[in-house]
Design a protein around this motif. Structure first.
Motif, mmCIF file in Angstrom:
data_model
loop_
_atom_site.group_PDB
_atom_site.id
_atom_site.type_symbol
_atom_site.label_atom_id
_atom_site.label_comp_id
_atom_site.label_asym_id
_atom_site.label_seq_id
_atom_site.Cartn_x
_atom_site.Cartn_y
_atom_site.Cartn_z
ATOM 1 N N GLN B 10 -10.812 3.836 11.044
ATOM 2 C CA GLN B 10 -9.474 3.457 11.500
ATOM 3 C C GLN B 10 -8.467 4.581 11.271
ATOM 4 O O GLN B 10 -7.734 4.972 12.170
ATOM 5 C CB GLN B 10 -9.056 2.210 10.731
ATOM 6 C CG GLN B 10 -7.862 1.548 11.317
ATOM 7 C CD GLN B 10 -7.477 0.278 10.566
ATOM 8 O OE1 GLN B 10 -6.464 -0.290 10.827
ATOM 9 N NE2 GLN B 10 -8.280 -0.161 9.635
ATOM 10 N N GLN B 14 -6.524 6.831 14.108
ATOM 11 C CA GLN B 14 -5.069 6.698 14.279
ATOM 12 C C GLN B 14 -4.388 8.055 14.159
ATOM 13 O O GLN B 14 -3.507 8.390 14.948
ATOM 14 C CB GLN B 14 -4.498 5.719 13.253
ATOM 15 C CG GLN B 14 -4.761 4.273 13.636
ATOM 16 C CD GLN B 14 -4.211 3.290 12.626
ATOM 17 O OE1 GLN B 14 -3.926 3.643 11.488
ATOM 18 N NE2 GLN B 14 -4.073 2.053 13.022
ATOM 19 N N VAL B 56 -9.144 -0.426 17.080
ATOM 20 C CA VAL B 56 -8.337 0.807 17.060
ATOM 21 C C VAL B 56 -8.669 1.674 18.264
ATOM 22 O O VAL B 56 -7.796 2.251 18.895
ATOM 23 C CB VAL B 56 -8.574 1.585 15.755
ATOM 24 C CG1 VAL B 56 -7.768 2.858 15.742
ATOM 25 C CG2 VAL B 56 -8.236 0.732 14.577
ATOM 26 N N ARG B 59 -7.070 0.516 21.491
ATOM 27 C CA ARG B 59 -5.671 0.917 21.550
ATOM 28 C C ARG B 59 -5.548 2.381 21.942
ATOM 29 O O ARG B 59 -4.715 2.767 22.745
ATOM 30 C CB ARG B 59 -5.071 0.735 20.171
ATOM 31 C CG ARG B 59 -3.646 0.331 20.197
ATOM 32 C CD ARG B 59 -3.125 0.315 18.813
ATOM 33 N NE ARG B 59 -1.986 -0.544 18.749
ATOM 34 C CZ ARG B 59 -1.205 -0.647 17.688
ATOM 35 N NH1 ARG B 59 -1.493 0.029 16.623
ATOM 36 N NH2 ARG B 59 -0.174 -1.433 17.695
ATOM 37 N N TYR B 161 -3.444 5.465 -1.958
ATOM 38 C CA TYR B 161 -2.374 5.368 -2.936
ATOM 39 C C TYR B 161 -2.949 5.173 -4.335
ATOM 40 O O TYR B 161 -3.921 4.460 -4.509
ATOM 41 C CB TYR B 161 -1.484 4.153 -2.654
ATOM 42 C CG TYR B 161 -0.795 4.191 -1.335
ATOM 43 C CD1 TYR B 161 -1.294 3.481 -0.258
ATOM 44 C CD2 TYR B 161 0.382 4.913 -1.161
ATOM 45 C CE1 TYR B 161 -0.660 3.499 0.952
ATOM 46 C CE2 TYR B 161 1.023 4.931 0.057
ATOM 47 C CZ TYR B 161 0.493 4.223 1.116
ATOM 48 O OH TYR B 161 1.109 4.227 2.316
ATOM 49 N N GLY B 164 -3.026 1.749 -5.598
ATOM 50 C CA GLY B 164 -4.110 1.018 -4.995
ATOM 51 C C GLY B 164 -3.809 0.459 -3.632
ATOM 52 O O GLY B 164 -2.712 -0.005 -3.360
ATOM 53 N N GLU B 165 -4.788 0.538 -2.755
ATOM 54 C CA GLU B 165 -4.654 -0.163 -1.503
ATOM 55 C C GLU B 165 -5.887 -1.013 -1.228
ATOM 56 O O GLU B 165 -5.905 -1.792 -0.304
ATOM 57 C CB GLU B 165 -4.406 0.806 -0.351
ATOM 58 C CG GLU B 165 -5.482 1.826 -0.143
ATOM 59 C CD GLU B 165 -5.048 2.871 0.863
ATOM 60 O OE1 GLU B 165 -4.010 3.502 0.655
ATOM 61 O OE2 GLU B 165 -5.767 3.043 1.851
ATOM 62 N N ASP B 193 0.267 8.895 -1.227
ATOM 63 C CA ASP B 193 1.459 8.893 -2.088
ATOM 64 C C ASP B 193 2.356 10.070 -1.762
ATOM 65 O O ASP B 193 3.572 9.926 -1.620
ATOM 66 C CB ASP B 193 1.051 9.005 -3.566
ATOM 67 C CG ASP B 193 0.519 7.708 -4.093
ATOM 68 O OD1 ASP B 193 -0.583 7.718 -4.657
ATOM 69 O OD2 ASP B 193 1.216 6.691 -3.935
ATOM 70 N N LEU B 196 4.070 9.699 1.713
ATOM 71 C CA LEU B 196 5.169 8.719 1.674
ATOM 72 C C LEU B 196 6.368 9.311 0.942
ATOM 73 O O LEU B 196 7.509 9.213 1.391
ATOM 74 C CB LEU B 196 4.680 7.452 0.958
ATOM 75 C CG LEU B 196 5.609 6.246 0.985
ATOM 76 C CD1 LEU B 196 5.891 5.830 2.396
ATOM 77 C CD2 LEU B 196 4.985 5.095 0.229
ATOM 78 N N PRO B 215 15.694 3.490 2.603
ATOM 79 C CA PRO B 215 14.940 4.151 3.666
ATOM 80 C C PRO B 215 13.604 3.438 3.907
ATOM 81 O O PRO B 215 12.945 3.014 2.968
ATOM 82 C CB PRO B 215 14.710 5.566 3.116
ATOM 83 C CG PRO B 215 14.921 5.465 1.670
ATOM 84 C CD PRO B 215 15.858 4.361 1.425
ATOM 85 N N GLN B 216 13.256 3.302 5.163
ATOM 86 C CA GLN B 216 12.014 2.614 5.506
ATOM 87 C C GLN B 216 11.087 3.584 6.189
ATOM 88 O O GLN B 216 11.495 4.339 7.063
ATOM 89 C CB GLN B 216 12.326 1.480 6.477
ATOM 90 C CG GLN B 216 12.845 0.254 5.796
ATOM 91 C CD GLN B 216 12.700 -0.940 6.714
ATOM 92 O OE1 GLN B 216 12.924 -0.841 7.905
ATOM 93 N NE2 GLN B 216 12.324 -2.059 6.162
ATOM 94 N N VAL B 217 9.843 3.522 5.815
ATOM 95 C CA VAL B 217 8.853 4.405 6.425
ATOM 96 C C VAL B 217 7.779 3.533 7.042
ATOM 97 O O VAL B 217 7.231 2.662 6.378
ATOM 98 C CB VAL B 217 8.216 5.312 5.356
ATOM 99 C CG1 VAL B 217 7.214 6.229 5.990
ATOM 100 C CG2 VAL B 217 9.281 6.110 4.654
ATOM 101 N N SER B 218 7.478 3.774 8.294
ATOM 102 C CA SER B 218 6.442 2.974 8.922
ATOM 103 C C SER B 218 5.119 3.727 8.865
ATOM 104 O O SER B 218 5.089 4.937 8.669
ATOM 105 C CB SER B 218 6.811 2.694 10.372
ATOM 106 O OG SER B 218 6.816 3.916 11.070
ATOM 107 N N LEU B 219 4.051 2.996 9.088
ATOM 108 C CA LEU B 219 2.725 3.601 9.052
ATOM 109 C C LEU B 219 2.606 4.658 10.147
ATOM 110 O O LEU B 219 2.007 5.719 9.943
ATOM 111 C CB LEU B 219 1.668 2.521 9.246
ATOM 112 C CG LEU B 219 0.243 2.966 8.977
ATOM 113 C CD1 LEU B 219 0.068 3.297 7.521
ATOM 114 C CD2 LEU B 219 -0.721 1.863 9.361
ATOM 115 N N MET B 222 4.044 7.912 9.108
ATOM 116 C CA MET B 222 3.160 8.638 8.200
ATOM 117 C C MET B 222 2.063 9.346 8.980
ATOM 118 O O MET B 222 1.719 10.502 8.705
ATOM 119 C CB MET B 222 2.535 7.672 7.183
ATOM 120 C CG MET B 222 3.523 7.212 6.140
ATOM 121 S SD MET B 222 2.859 5.982 5.036
ATOM 122 C CE MET B 222 1.744 6.941 4.056
#
Lengths: 387, 426
Positions: B10, B14, B56, B59, B161, B164-165, B193, B196, B215-219, B222
Motif C-alpha cells: 500500500q 501510494q 490501492v 485507485r 511511527y 506505533g502504528e 515521525d 510529519l 496545523p493539520q497534516v494529511s496522509l 506526507m
C-alpha cells in the motif's frame, strides 16, 4: 475484493442480523448513487439476474438487478424468520438460505448443540457450501448469536465447529451477545459457560457484547435527546441507535440496541469494503489484536454516539471523541478499560480526520494509559478512511 | 533507461503514484530526452506495481494518466497479507508456483529488464511495517539479487511511527531490515515521525500568524513530501548528463557509489527543502542541517561517512558562488568522518523539478548518517521485548517463519549498529 458470509443463529442473532442488513443497504445506497453493482456491494451481496426464474445466475458487474444477501439464517422456531421474510427485506433473502424448525430449543444449550446439531448437520453444511460457492474469494464468516438462549448458544457454537472443520482457511468472527445480570432466562449462566468453551476453541475472534451496556448507551442517548440543551442541535438520525429513518416507522423495543451492534459490524468491515487513505483488511484485525491464540476476545467501543447538526468538527471535539473511545461509558460490555491491561488496541476512523490529529491523539492516550499497556505492546493500529 | 522501478504494498504504491504524478507533468516532459530515463520505447513507464489486495492499485489506475501505465505491470492479489511479514514472504499455502505474487512479479520484471537499453539496477519502494511491503518486498529483493547479480538494488523504505502504528511493526521491521542488509546495495530510510515533524514545522513557519488553528497534516501531503524528496534526489541532474545531453538515469547508482563507501553500513537518511523566490543557499543549508537529528538521546553525537547534496534551480549559477559556505555548513552539521578526504559530493541542475514555478530552488541532502542506529536500536529493543514474551509468534509460525529467522535478524541488526558505532574511527 473479498467476500464475507453472515451466519445468524437464533432469535437474537436473526434480529440483529435483520438490522445489520437494513443498515448495510442504507449505507451502500448513500454511497452508490448510480445503482451499479460494484466491488463494495460484492462483499456482502450477490447480484442475481432474476429473469431466468428464481434461481438466476450471478451478474458480476453492471447495473444492479436483484441483490441477495450472502447469509445463512438458522432458527429452531419460525417466528422471527417468518417475520423477516414477510417484511420489507424479503427480497434480499432466498428461501434456500434458511434452516428452520418448529419447536425451538427451550433455552437449553444441550438441545441446540447436541440434538439439533446432529440432526441438521448435513443441511447446515450443504447451505454453507452453496453460499460459499457463490463467492470467488471468501475471506471470513460472521456468526451472530446470543449466549444465553438455546439455539443461539448451542446450535451457534455447533455451526462454528462445522466451519472450522470444513473451511479451515476462512476466518471466523463471532459477535456474541452476553446476557445481563437481570436476564429473564433462568438457564442463561449454564448456556453461556458451555458456549464460552466452544468459542475459545473454535472461533478466531470474538466480539462480546453485553445487553446491559447497550441499555445504558440507549438510555444515555435518550436522555441527551430529551434534555433540551443539546437535544436541539443533535441530529437524531445520526445516533448509533437509530435506524436511519429505516424500514420501520415504529421501532420495537430491542431495535435501538440491535442497531448499535449492526453499526459495530458495519464499521468493522468498512475498510475491507470501501477504499480509504490507509486501508486495513479483516485478517489484519485478527493478526494484530490476538497476541496469543486463546486470548481472542475483543472489547469494542463506538464514538460518537451521535453527531451534532453542525458538520465541522473542531479539534477539541475530535480529541474528546478519542478520549471517549477509552472511557467505560462507550464500551459495549460493562468494563472499565482504564483499570485493565491493554494487550493491543485498534482505532478505526471513518470520515474527515487527518493523520496529524490521529498521531496527536495516539500519543496523548498511550501516555495516559501507558502504565496499563503491556510493555511490548505499546503500539496502536490505525486506519483511515475517507468515507 | 537504466533503472526499473518496483512499488510494493500500500505505502509503496501510494508514494509511487505521487512520484509518477510529479515527474510526468507536462511542463517537465518536454523533449524526447526528458522521457528517456523513465519510459520504454513503447512509451510506457518502466515501473512495476504489486499489491496483495486490489484497492490501492485500482485507485492508481484511475488517477495516473492511463496512457503511461501498462495494465500488465499492475499485479494484484486478492486477500491481503494481514500485516504479517511471514504471510507476505511465504504467501498463502494455497498459492502454486505459477499463481504466486512473487513469480508473477519476477516475470513482469524480466520483461521490463529486457526492454532496457542498459539495465543497471532496480529501485524498490515499500514500507517496513506492513505485510506485503515488508514480507513480499524482502522476498523480491532476495529473488532479484539472485536473478540479476550484477544489477544494483536501491530500496526506499518507509519506517513506522515510534509510538506505533501497528502491533506487528517491530517484528516486520526487524525481519525486513535484516533482509535488506543482506540483499540490497543501499537503503534510503524515510521515517514517518521525521516526515510529519518536518511538514508540521514548515507549515508552522508559514502559518505563524494564525495562532488558533492547529496545523493539520494529511496522509496525502506526507506522501507528496516523500515523492518530492525523492524527486529532488533522484531525478536526472545536469552535472551527470553526458555530452549527448540525454540522461540515462544513472543518478540512483551514482548515489550508491558515492554515499555507501563501506558495504556493512548502507543506511541513508534524506532531508529536503524547497523554496521560492531569490536563492539563499546558505539559509537553505542551515534549514536542512536543522532538520537533522544530531545526537542520540544519551547525548552521543552522530557523524556521517559520506554526504551528497543536490541543488536544483541553479539557473543563474548562484549555487556556485556560495558553494564553499554551503559545503562547510553541511560538513559541520553532518559531522563528516575524518578518514574520508572528500566527504561531500554535490550535483546541480538549472531547473527545479519539484516546483513548477520558474524561480524556485530545492536542496536535497542524502547522507550515510549514524542516526540510523537510533532507529535500529529501538526496533531491536521492542522486538526483543515482544519476542521474550512470545506474543504474536503463533501467527509467524503459522505462515512458515522459524526461530532461526528471528535469531539471525537480531544478530544482523546488532551487527549493523556495531558497524556504525565503530566506523567513525576507521
Amino acid at each position: 475484493m473479498t467476500q464475507s458470509i453472515v451466519v445468524q443463529v437464533g432469535q437474537c442473532g436473526n434480529q440483529v442480523g435483520c438490522r445489520f442488513w437494513d443498515l448495510a443497504l442504507r449505507e451502500h445506497a448513500s454511497v452508490n448513487k448510480k445503482g451499479i453493482y460494484d466491488e463494495a456491494l460484492n462483499s456482502f451481496f450477490r447480484n442475481v439476474d432474476t429473469r431466468g426464474g428464481v434461481d438466476g445466475a450471478d451478474v458480476s458487474s453492471g447495473k444492479i438487478c436483484s441483490l441477495k444477501a450472502r447469509a445463512v439464517l438458522i432458527d429452531m422456531e419460525e417466528g422471527v424468520v417468518n417475520e423477516l421474510l414477510q417484511g420489507p427485506l424479503q427480497e434480499v433473502f432466498d428461501t434456500k438460505q434458511l434452516i428452520t424448525d418448529v419447536s425451538g430449543s427451550g433455552n437449553n444449550w444441550a438441545v441446540g448443540h447436541n440434538v439439533y446439531g446432529s440432526q441438521y448437520r448435513d443441511q447446515i453444511l450443504e447451505k454453507l457450501r452453496k453460499t460459499a460457492e457463490h463467492c470467488d474469494c471468501l475471506q471470513c464468516f460472521f456468526v451472530i448469536h446470543s449466549m444465553g438462549g438455546g439455539t443461539g448458544s448451542g446450535l451457534g457454537t455447533f455451526v462454528l465447529k462445522v466451519l472450522e472443520d470444513d473451511f479451515p482457511e476462512v476466518h471466523r468472527f463471532v459477535t456474541s451477545v452476553y446476557p445481563s445480570a437481570e436476564d429473564d432466562v433462568i438457564t442463561s449462566p449454564y448456556n453461556s459457560v458451555l458456549a464460552m468453551k466452544e468459542l475459545t476453541e473454535h472461533a478466531d475472534c470474538v466480539l462480546p457484547i453485553e445487553n446491559q451496556a447497550l441499555v445504558d448507551i440507549v438510555n444515555k442517548i435518550n436522555q441527551m435527546a430529551s434534555s433540551g440543551k443539546l437535544g436541539a442541535s443533535m441530529k437524531l438520525s445520526s445516533t448509533v441507535t437509530s435506524g436511519h429513518g429505516g424500514i420501520k416507522t415504529q421501532e420495537k423495543p430491542f431495535d435501538a440496541m440491535n442497531n448499535i451492534v449492526a453499526n459495530l459490524l458495519l464499521n468493522l468491515t468498512s475498510s475491507a469494503r470501501f477504499e480509504g487513505s490507509l486501508n486495513m483488511d479483516l485478517n489484519e484485525i485478527t493478526m494484530n489484536l490476538v497476541p496469543f491464540p486463546r486470548l481472542h476476545y475483543l472489547v469494542s467501543s463506538l464514538t460518537p454516539l451521535y453527531t451534532l447538526a453542525d458538520v465541522n468538527v473542531p479539534p477539541r471535539r475530535l480529541d474528546q471523541m478519542f478520549s471517549d473511545a477509552f472511557s467505560k461509558d462507550h464500551q459495549l460490555i460493562r468494563a472499565d478499560p482504564k483499570r485493565s491491561l491493554y494487550l493491543a488496541c485498534a482505532l478505526m476512523v471513518r470520515g474527515n480526520v487527518q493523520v496529524s490529529d490521529l498521531r496527536r491523539n495516539i500519543e496523548r492516550h498511550t501516555f495516559t494509559i501507558i502504565c496499563r499497556l503491556m510493555g511490548w505492546s505499546r503500539v496502536v493500529l490505525q486506519k483511515l478512511s475517507t468515507l | 533507461m537504466s533503472a526499473v522501478w518496483l512499488h510494493i504494498g500500500q505505502c509503496g504504491n501510494q508514494i509511487g503514484w505521487d512520484w509518477w504524478n510529479l515527474i510526468t507533468r507536462d511542463d517537465i516532459l518536454k523533449t524526447e530526452g526528458d522521457r528517456y530515463p523513465f519510459f520504454n520505447h513503447d512509451s510506457h513507464l518502466a515501473a512495476v506495481f504489486v499489491d496483495s489486495e486490489p484497492k490501492v492499485l485500482r485507485r492508481l489506475q484511475r488517477k495516473v494518466q492511463r496512457r503511461y501505465l501498462q495494465e500488465s505491470n499492475l499485479i494484484f492479489g486478492r486477500k491481503g497479507r494481514g500485516s504479517n511479514w511471514a504471510y507476505g514472504y511465504h504467501g498463502p499455502h494455497s498459492e502454486t508456483e505459477e499463481t504466486s505474487l512473487l513469480c508473477r512479479t519476477m516475470e513482469c520484471l524480466r520483461k521490463e529488464v529486457e526492454k532496457r537499453d542498459c539495465y543497471n539496477g532496480m529501485v524498490m519502494l515499500h514500507s517496513l511495517s506492513g505485510g506485503t511491503g515488508s514480507g513480499l518486498g524482502a522476498h523480491l529483493c532476495e529473488a532479484v539479487r539472485d536473478e540479476y547479480p550484477l544489477g544494483h538494488i536501491l530500496s526506499v523504505s518507509v519506517s513506522p511511527y515510534r509510538t506505533g502504528e501497528c502491533p506487528l511493526q517491530h517484528y516486520n521491521s526487524l525481519l525486513c531490515l535484516s533482509w535488506l542488509q543482506r540483499y540490497t546495495d543501499g537503503v534510503l530510510l524515510l521515517n514517518n515521525d521525521d516526515i510529519l515533524h518536518n511538514i508540521l514545522s514548515l507549515q508552522g513557519k508559514r502559518a505563524a500568524t494564525v495562532q488558533s488553528q492547529q496545523p493539520q497534516v494529511s496522509l496525502s501531503s506526507m506522501n507528496v513530501h516523500c515523492a518530492s524528496s525523492l524527486a529532488g534526489l533522484l531525478y536526472p541532474v545536469h552535472s551527470l548528463k553526458p555530452k549527448s545531453g540525454i540522461s540515462i538515469g544513472m543518478e540512483p547508482w551514482e548515489l550508491l557509489r558515492s554515499v555507501c563507501p563501506v558495504p556493512s553500513t548502507k543506511f541513508l537518511c534524506l532531508n529536503h527543502i524547497s523554496k521560492r523566490g531569490t536563492a539563499f543557499w546558505d539559509s537553505m543549508s542551515s534549514s536542512v542541517v536543522h532538520m537533522l537529528q544530531r545526537q542520540s538521546h544519551l547525548g552521543k553525537p552522530y557523524y556521517s561517512t559520506s554526504v551528497l547534496a543536490v541543488a536544483r534551480g541553479n539557473h543563474d549559477n548562484s549555487f556556485f558562488s556560495s558553494v564553499d559556505s554551503v559545503l562547510s555548513k553541511l560538513k559541520q552539521g553532518y559531522r563528516c568522518a575524518s578518514w574520508n578526504p572528500f566527504p561531500i559530493d554535490y550535483w546541480t541542475d538549472p531547473q527545479n523539478v519539484v516546483d513548477p514555478l520558474p524561480h524556485s530552488q530545492s536542496l536535497t541532502v542524502c547522507a550515510n548518517h549514524s542516526s540510523v542506529t537510533g532507529h535500529l536500536q529501538h526496533v531491536i529493543e521492542k522486538a526483543r521485548a515482544m519476542y521474550q514474551s512470545r506474543g504474536y509468534l503463533h501467527w509467524y509460525w503459522k505462515y512458515g517463519c522459524e526461530d532461526e529467522d528471528f535469531q539471525e535478524a537480531f544478530e544482523t541488526l546488532q551487527f549493523i549498529v556495531d558497524s556504525y558505532n565503530s566506523a567513525e574511527e576507521q
